[in-house]
Design a protein around this motif. Structure first.
Motif, PDB file in Angstrom:
ATOM      1  N   UNK A 124     126.522  81.628  89.721  1.00  0.00           N
ATOM      2  CA  UNK A 124     125.080  81.848  89.905  1.00  0.00           C
ATOM      3  C   UNK A 124     124.303  80.541  90.072  1.00  0.00           C
ATOM      4  N   UNK A 125     123.354  80.549  90.972  1.00  0.00           N
ATOM      5  CA  UNK A 125     122.586  79.345  91.290  1.00  0.00           C
ATOM      6  C   UNK A 125     121.838  78.801  90.085  1.00  0.00           C
ATOM      7  N   UNK A 126     121.510  79.684  89.146  1.00  0.00           N
ATOM      8  CA  UNK A 126     120.781  79.222  87.957  1.00  0.00           C
ATOM      9  C   UNK A 126     121.504  78.073  87.280  1.00  0.00           C
ATOM     10  N   UNK A 127     122.834  78.109  87.273  1.00  0.00           N
ATOM     11  CA  UNK A 127     123.566  77.013  86.631  1.00  0.00           C
ATOM     12  C   UNK A 127     124.651  76.383  87.514  1.00  0.00           C
ATOM     13  N   UNK A 128     124.688  76.731  88.785  1.00  0.00           N
ATOM     14  CA  UNK A 128     125.676  76.118  89.682  1.00  0.00           C
ATOM     15  C   UNK A 128     125.391  74.616  89.838  1.00  0.00           C
ATOM     16  N   UNK A 129     126.464  73.832  90.000  1.00  0.00           N
ATOM     17  CA  UNK A 129     126.289  72.387  90.201  1.00  0.00           C
ATOM     18  C   UNK A 129     125.496  72.110  91.464  1.00  0.00           C
TER      19      UNK A 129
ATOM     20  N   UNK B 223     126.077  82.464  80.563  1.00  0.00           N
ATOM     21  CA  UNK B 223     126.901  81.575  81.394  1.00  0.00           C
ATOM     22  C   UNK B 223     128.377  81.939  81.279  1.00  0.00           C
ATOM     23  N   UNK B 224     128.797  82.265  80.062  1.00  0.00           N
ATOM     24  CA  UNK B 224     130.221  82.538  79.846  1.00  0.00           C
ATOM     25  C   UNK B 224     130.596  83.982  80.141  1.00  0.00           C
ATOM     26  N   UNK B 225     129.610  84.770  80.555  1.00  0.00           N
ATOM     27  CA  UNK B 225     129.884  86.192  80.740  1.00  0.00           C
ATOM     28  C   UNK B 225     130.961  86.397  81.791  1.00  0.00           C
TER      29      UNK B 225
ATOM     30  N   UNK C 274     118.044  76.096  78.534  1.00  0.00           N
ATOM     31  CA  UNK C 274     117.760  77.266  77.698  1.00  0.00           C
ATOM     32  C   UNK C 274     118.592  78.490  78.092  1.00  0.00           C
ATOM     33  N   UNK C 275     119.418  78.381  79.112  1.00  0.00           N
ATOM     34  CA  UNK C 275     120.227  79.546  79.502  1.00  0.00           C
ATOM     35  C   UNK C 275     121.228  79.847  78.386  1.00  0.00           C
ATOM     36  N   UNK C 276     121.227  81.070  77.872  1.00  0.00           N
ATOM     37  CA  UNK C 276     122.149  81.391  76.768  1.00  0.00           C
ATOM     38  C   UNK C 276     123.608  81.234  77.197  1.00  0.00           C
ATOM     39  N   UNK C 277     124.423  80.711  76.293  1.00  0.00           N
ATOM     40  CA  UNK C 277     125.854  80.561  76.578  1.00  0.00           C
ATOM     41  C   UNK C 277     126.484  81.916  76.888  1.00  0.00           C
TER      42      UNK C 277
ATOM     43  N   UNK D  31     121.298  84.925  89.317  1.00  0.00           N
ATOM     44  CA  UNK D  31     120.925  84.889  87.905  1.00  0.00           C
ATOM     45  C   UNK D  31     122.054  85.292  86.971  1.00  0.00           C
ATOM     46  N   UNK D  32     123.107  85.888  87.509  1.00  0.00           N
ATOM     47  CA  UNK D  32     124.219  86.300  86.642  1.00  0.00           C
ATOM     48  C   UNK D  32     125.440  86.609  87.496  1.00  0.00           C
TER      49      UNK D  32
END
Ligand code: CU
Length: 577
Positions: free
Chosen positions: A438-443, A575-577, A569-572, A76-77
């Motif tokens: 993180x798997x939440x946004x991994x390709x 993702x950019x953290x 909806x994942x905040x930038x 998740x992060x």
């Protein structure tokens, strides 16, 4: 909005008498209480002033609509690097009761990054206090008032070495680190060294379990640790005791402070019991007092009046205790329930004036219900808490009937001395996962420990969990959801491909009528559990054993739930953290 700042630091201290490096939250361990009213938003800014990467998981909080606030590294992060900070921001809508927060990187919560969360129930939640008081209105009003600020009763384990030091020894020597220096209660406690006959008597049952399962004769050392060297990869030592190979150091007693709860004239007390340990579950009893268990893991239950409560690892229970003894000091006992060790820690329930000097003697009174191994002195007459029958008090909190859209099967298995798997394939979640995208946004979410069966919002999901280990119990925890335990056994695998198939065959273990509602549940060796939940929370959710050295050596999976709907909806900022 409830605003909190959590400042994580390293320190050097001796909570039970033996100095070591430890971690603190705002200068204390366990960390401060995070509290809110049901429906509040909580914001917690975490400042990582440690030298290790960190995430904070709010255990049991569903994170509905905010899966990126779940604190799961690599899922998740990205971890919060040393010197950096991260803001966790989430709603408590729809949830009440007792929770906790803890580090989710490596085993760092065992070093001190763990603390309580309490969400006061909304006014319209049906409470079971009348059942406890027999309809006595003034007593019910007292419980209702106590519910605003229950007394903390947190048990945690404490080791001589840091969790990293333990882990590296575990891997280097092939040792199962199944020995602690003792429990702490609210961060306090002392090491006692019971006589070897006392340990042997209390541990006789577990010694037999171990010997039957392994064919190996064994014994306990002076810390109450079972000699498991014959099943470890590194032979010829008594046990690990988290000291060193070659360990054989005799138990050293300490005289550090124990926790004391002063009754102070109250007729009732209410405790939030949380097992914040990383290794062991325990049996709780209070000398001379019955416990009314009224709430389990965020749901009021039909109350049970008991003399002993099995406190599963990572689980939370709220108990009401009638404090009507008038005078004296009574021990609150947590005894390790696991095969690997006989160890007990106590706190005091004291009717003395808070100004009097604290009780000192090790308590042995006619009111003692359990020995240091948690064995009841009179199991025929002493009621114990029954998890299986602890259905939610709210009769609307029942599982969906009929077939599940997804049935997922897991096999809990020790694949070597120092690896544990929950996948049928035997796959392990790898340590480097914590540092991957993180798997939440991994390709690509496809990994050997990722389960992606196309779960869509609203689907009913059954998790069938078979524990094929002969000795080790695994407390399984699901992120993002609570579930109903619709089948369980402590001595039989499930044996069916689905709940439907079990019902068609008249399986007696299945209960779709009034099962317990939990977010963590122990699965006994040789037994099974089936968790049913509704997929109402798009995200990527960890599902894992909560024993730290099982979790970090592989016993973890990720269940993917309708990622497509949540990704936009994942905040930038996350993702950019
Ligand atoms: Cu486990």
């Amino acid at each position: 909005m409830q605003d909190y700042e959590l400042n994580l630091t390293a320190s050097y201290d001796a909570p039970n008498g033996f100095y070591r490096e430890l971690f603190l939250v705002n200068g204390q361990q366990p960390g401060p209480l995070i509290e809110a009213d049901e429906g509040d938003t909580i914001s917690a800014t975490v400042y990582n002033n440690l030298e290790v990467p960190m995430t904070i998981h709010f255990h049991g909080i569903h994170q509905i609509g905010t899966p990126w606030m779940d604190g799961s590294p690599g899922v998740s992060q990205r971890p919060i690097c040393p010197g950096e900070s991260f803001v966790y921001n989430f709603t408590t809508a729809g949830q009440y009761g007792s929770y906790w927060y803890h580090a989710h990187t490596r085993s760092y919560y065992q070093d001190g990054i763990r603390g309580p969360v309490y969400i006061r129930p909304a006014a319209d939640r049906p409470r079971p206090y009348d059942v406890v008081t027999g309809g006595n209105e003034s007593a019910t009003a007292i419980l209702r008032e106590l519910e605003r600020n229950p007394t903390p009763l947190y048990v945690m384990d404490w080791t001589k070495l840091t969790s990293d030091a333990t882990y590296y020894k575990e891997i280097k020597y092939g040792l199962d680190p199944a020995c602690i220096l003792g429990f702490l209660i609210n961060g306090k406690g002392r090491v006692t060294c019971p006589a070897s006959e006392t340990i042997a008597a209390a541990g006789a049952g577990r010694l037999e379990i171990f010997q039957n399962a392994t064919g190996v004769q064994s014994r306990f050392d002076s810390l109450g640790c079972l000699d498991i060297s014959a099943v470890n990869g590194y032979p010829g030592i008594d046990n690990v005791a988290l000291e060193a190979p070659g360990f054989s150091a005799p138990c050293q007693a300490s005289s550090t402070e124990r926790e004391i709860f002063y009754v102070n004239g109250a007729d009732w007390m209410m405790f939030n019991v949380i097992n914040m340990a990383g290794a062991f579950a325990s049996y709780l009893s209070i000398d001379g007092h019955d416990m009314w268990v009224v709430q389990v893991e965020g749901a009021f239950i039909q109350p049970q009046r008991v003399k002993q409560l099995y406190v599963a690892l990572s689980s939370r229970y709220t108990i009401a205790v009638h404090t009507g003894r008038g005078s004296g000091n009574f021990a609150i006992r947590f005894a390790c329930s696991e095969v690997a060790q006989v160890t007990e820690q106590i706190a005091w329930l004291s009717y003395n004036a808070p100004t009097a000097s604290p009780p000192q003697e090790y308590p042995v009174t006619p009111d003692v219900y359990q020995d240091i191994g948690g064995n009841l002195y009179d199991p025929e007459t002493m009621q114990v808490f029954n998890d299986t029958s602890a259905a939610p008090y709210d009769e609307e909190n029942r599982p969906p009937q009929g077939s599940a859209q997804h049935t997922l099967h897991f096999t809990l298995n020790r694949t070597s001395v120092v690896t544990f798997s929950m996948m049928d394939s035997g796959a392990l979640m790898l340590p480097e996962m914590e540092h991957m995208t993180p798997l939440l946004w991994a390709d690509d979410v496809s990994q050997p420990t990722t389960v992606d069966t196309g779960i869509q919002m609203g689907d009913v999901v059954d998790l069938i969990i078979d524990n094929i280990d002969p000795v080790i119990l695994h407390p399984m925890h699901l992120h993002g959801h609570s579930f109903w335990v619709v089948s369980e056994s402590n001595n039989e695998l499930f044996g069916y491909s689905s709940v439907d198939a079990a019902l068609a065959n008249g399986a007696s273990t299945v209960n779709l009528n009034n099962p317990p509602y939990r977010d963590g549940y122990p699965v006994a060796p040789g037994g099974h559990a089936v968790f049913r939940y509704i997929a109402d929370n798009a995200g990527a959710w960890m599902f894992h054993c909560h024993i730290n050295n099982h979790l970090i050596t592989g016993m973890s999976a990720v269940i993917v739930e309708d990622l497509a709907s949540i990704r936009p909806r994942i905040p930038a900022s996350v993702i950019n953290y």
